[in-house]
Design a protein around this motif. Structure first.
Motif, short mmCIF file in Angstrom:
data_model
loop_
_atom_site.label_atom_id
_atom_site.label_comp_id
_atom_site.label_asym_id
_atom_site.label_seq_id
_atom_site.Cartn_x
_atom_site.Cartn_y
_atom_site.Cartn_z
N ILE A 1 14.33 -24.61 -50.15
CA ILE A 1 13.56 -23.61 -50.89
C ILE A 1 13.40 -22.37 -50.02
CG2 ILE A 1 11.29 -23.04 -51.86
CD1 ILE A 1 11.04 -25.99 -52.65
N GLY A 2 13.70 -21.22 -50.60
CA GLY A 2 13.46 -19.95 -49.93
C GLY A 2 12.17 -19.33 -50.43
N VAL A 3 11.30 -18.93 -49.51
CA VAL A 3 10.04 -18.29 -49.88
C VAL A 3 10.08 -16.82 -49.47
CG1 VAL A 3 8.65 -20.37 -49.88
CG2 VAL A 3 8.94 -19.15 -47.75
N ASN A 4 9.76 -15.96 -50.41
CA ASN A 4 9.68 -14.53 -50.16
C ASN A 4 8.21 -14.16 -49.97
OD1 ASN A 4 12.39 -14.58 -50.69
ND2 ASN A 4 12.29 -13.47 -52.62
N PRO B 1 13.31 -28.91 -46.81
CA PRO B 1 13.39 -27.80 -45.85
C PRO B 1 13.08 -26.46 -46.52
CG PRO B 1 15.27 -29.26 -45.60
CD PRO B 1 14.55 -29.71 -46.83
N LEU B 2 12.48 -25.58 -45.73
CA LEU B 2 12.06 -24.26 -46.21
C LEU B 2 12.71 -23.19 -45.34
CD1 LEU B 2 8.21 -24.98 -46.40
CD2 LEU B 2 9.87 -25.24 -48.26
N MET B 3 12.89 -22.02 -45.94
CA MET B 3 13.39 -20.88 -45.19
C MET B 3 12.67 -19.64 -45.68
SD MET B 3 17.34 -19.60 -44.78
CE MET B 3 17.77 -18.05 -43.99
N MET C 1 10.70 -25.52 -41.28
CA MET C 1 11.03 -24.14 -41.56
C MET C 1 12.32 -23.85 -40.79
SD MET C 1 10.03 -21.45 -43.29
CE MET C 1 8.25 -21.54 -43.60
N ILE C 2 13.43 -23.76 -41.51
CA ILE C 2 14.74 -23.80 -40.85
C ILE C 2 15.44 -22.45 -40.81
CG2 ILE C 2 15.05 -26.25 -41.29
CD1 ILE C 2 16.87 -23.67 -43.41
N GLY C 3 14.76 -21.37 -41.25
CA GLY C 3 15.41 -20.08 -41.20
C GLY C 3 14.45 -18.94 -41.47
N TYR C 4 14.91 -17.73 -41.16
CA TYR C 4 14.08 -16.53 -41.27
C TYR C 4 14.98 -15.36 -41.64
CZ TYR C 4 10.78 -12.85 -39.66
OH TYR C 4 9.94 -11.76 -39.58
N THR C 5 14.55 -14.59 -42.64
CA THR C 5 15.33 -13.44 -43.12
C THR C 5 14.47 -12.19 -43.09
OG1 THR C 5 16.42 -14.94 -44.68
CG2 THR C 5 16.77 -12.57 -45.00
N TRP C 6 14.89 -11.19 -42.31
CA TRP C 6 14.23 -9.88 -42.43
C TRP C 6 14.90 -9.17 -43.61
CZ3 TRP C 6 10.01 -7.96 -39.89
CH2 TRP C 6 9.65 -6.65 -40.23
#
Length: 436
Positions: free
Chosen positions: A272-275, A319-321, A355-360
């Motif tokens: 799941i991607g959280v904005n 998992p979350l990103m 929390m397996i990732g991070y996006t700017w």
């Protein structure tokens, strides 16, 4: 290459982490009544003209992957017309630079020929066909797809506010849009998996944290919080007669058989991607002096990221990103949010929250959505949230200006998982879920 569906679990190994970037890709193709303006971020920020240069900037960061939207309205400008030149060239350049695309298939807007937009009865078929054709072109090379970015926000602007097609302005409209959008997501995932079972659907939605100091509004705050999860709950089969929103959905026009259809064939949620944004994500509900319901957005503190991480992992256990985050304003303010949000990701990982990732996001400035309704010049609508600024001088043609955030982010990317710390053991994650 990003892991396929059968190997997604390796992202939860202690030393795995995905650093990513993205370019704002809102596509609202319908002209606003009164201004005639549309909102194609790639056009407004000159990405169509500078795509090669912009993807080169991604490569300078060293990020292994990037969320990248493809403009359906340009790919399929008419029902039986397909034009792949731009998408083929852009995705091939990313792949040649060792950047794995996380392809954003639908970002709010649809091709203009789809009458009534998401409420067109053939929409699920149209979006599944589009997804199939794109996935076939990149079979085995592009593994991650976002079927539709932010379904709740899409349903809100299309169904409740009436700003975007099909211009519904009621809670019944919101529910109708949400059901149609989620049916499209289901059909998209099925279509992608028929092309390549190793494709990983990356489900991304905007998250909000609703609060109130008024006891009389506690139930409303709780309902709004449940709405944050509605799209994910629908597609994963969690909406049944015991769901907190079941009666509310039925009272707002949701057919019982249609709701049950999601539960009969639920989708897995592999990741799941959280904005989330400190300027938008915290919502405070109150009543004004005339008794009208109001929602304010106070600036959020650093614990926002940790709170959201716990909310989603305890609900879904996957998992979350962070699929979007940034702050606006001065470079110093943006750097501070980068520091605080990355530290919060590290804290979550230390607690066993995967929390397996991070996006700017966005990589450079965006054009505010108000541009479509407004009359002021384009440069007056630039919102500087990126690692690069867009030059606000109209004579400079939106030149990309590097800020100190570029070096800061490049340093994080080069550090890999070490920049956020090791993910605690799987046992710690299980213990966290049981405690919840």
């Amino acid at each position: 290459m990003l892991p396929g569906a059968s190997d997604i679990g390796r992202l939860t190994s202690p030393d795995a982490f995905l650093w990513a970037v993205g370019i704002e890709d809102t596509f609202i193709t319908a002209p606003h009544r009164g201004t005639g303006r549309t909102l194609d971020e790639y056009e407004l920020t000159d990405h169509y003209g500078r795509w090669r240069e912009d993807i080169g900037l991604m490569a300078q960061l060293g990020a292994p992957c990037a969320r990248y939207g493809v403009p359906w309205h340009r790919i399929q400008p008419a029902p039986n017309v397909w034009q792949w030149d731009f998408v083929d060239a852009a995705l091939e350049r990313m792949l040649s630079l060792k950047i794995d695309p996380i392809v954003d298939l639908v970002h709010y807007g649809l091709p203009a020929w789809i009458d009534q937009a998401f409420l067109n009865p053939d929409y699920p078929h149209y979006v599944a066909e589009y997804a199939t054709r794109l996935a076939e072109r990149f079979r085995g090379r592009v593994r991650w797809y976002t079927p539709l970015n932010e379904p709740r926000i899409t349903a809100w602007y299309c169904g409740r506010l009436g700003w975007w097609p099909p211009y519904q302005r009621s809670w019944r409209g919101f529910v109708a849009l949400m059901l149609a959008i989620c049916q499209g997501i289901v059909e998209t995932v099925r279509a992608l998996r028929r092309v390549d079972p190793e494709i990983t659907p990356f489900h991304v939605d905007a998250t909000d944290v609703f609060e109130t100091d008024d006891p009389a509004l506690a139930a409303e705050a709780a309902r709004r919080q449940e709405l944050v999860f509605l799209a994910l709950d629908l597609i994963s089969g969690r909406v049944n007669p015991g769901h907190a929103l079941w009666n509310w959905l039925r009272s707002n026009g949701a057919d019982e058989k249609r709701l049950e259809s999601f539960a009969r064939e639920p989708l897995e949620l592999p990741i799941i991607g959280v904005n989330l944004y400190p300027i938008f994500t915290k919502k405070r509900i109150l009543r004004d002096h005339e008794g009208r319901l109001r929602i304010r957005m106070p600036y959020a503190s650093g614990d926002l990221v940790e709170k959201i991480g716990h909310m989603y992992f305890e609900r879904y256990g996957v998992p979350l990103m962070i699929s979007e985050t940034a702050d606006k304003g001065s470079v110093e303010r943006r750097l501070e949010w980068l520091r605080r949000s990355v530290a919060a990701v590290g804290a979550l990982r230390a607690q066993g929250i995967p929390m397996i990732g991070y996006t700017w996001w966005p990589m450079f400035a965006l054009v505010t959505w108000a541009y479509r309704q407004g009359l002021r010049p384009l440069h007056d609508h630039l919102l500087q949230m990126g690692l690069w600024d867009l030059d606000p001088d109209p004579k400079r043609r939106l030149a990309r200006i590097e800020t100190p955030l570029v070096d800061a982010y490049r340093g994080l990317v080069s550090g890999g998982a070490a920049a956020v710390g090791r993910l605690a053991t799987a046992e710690a994650s299980v213990d966290r879920l049981r405690a919840g």
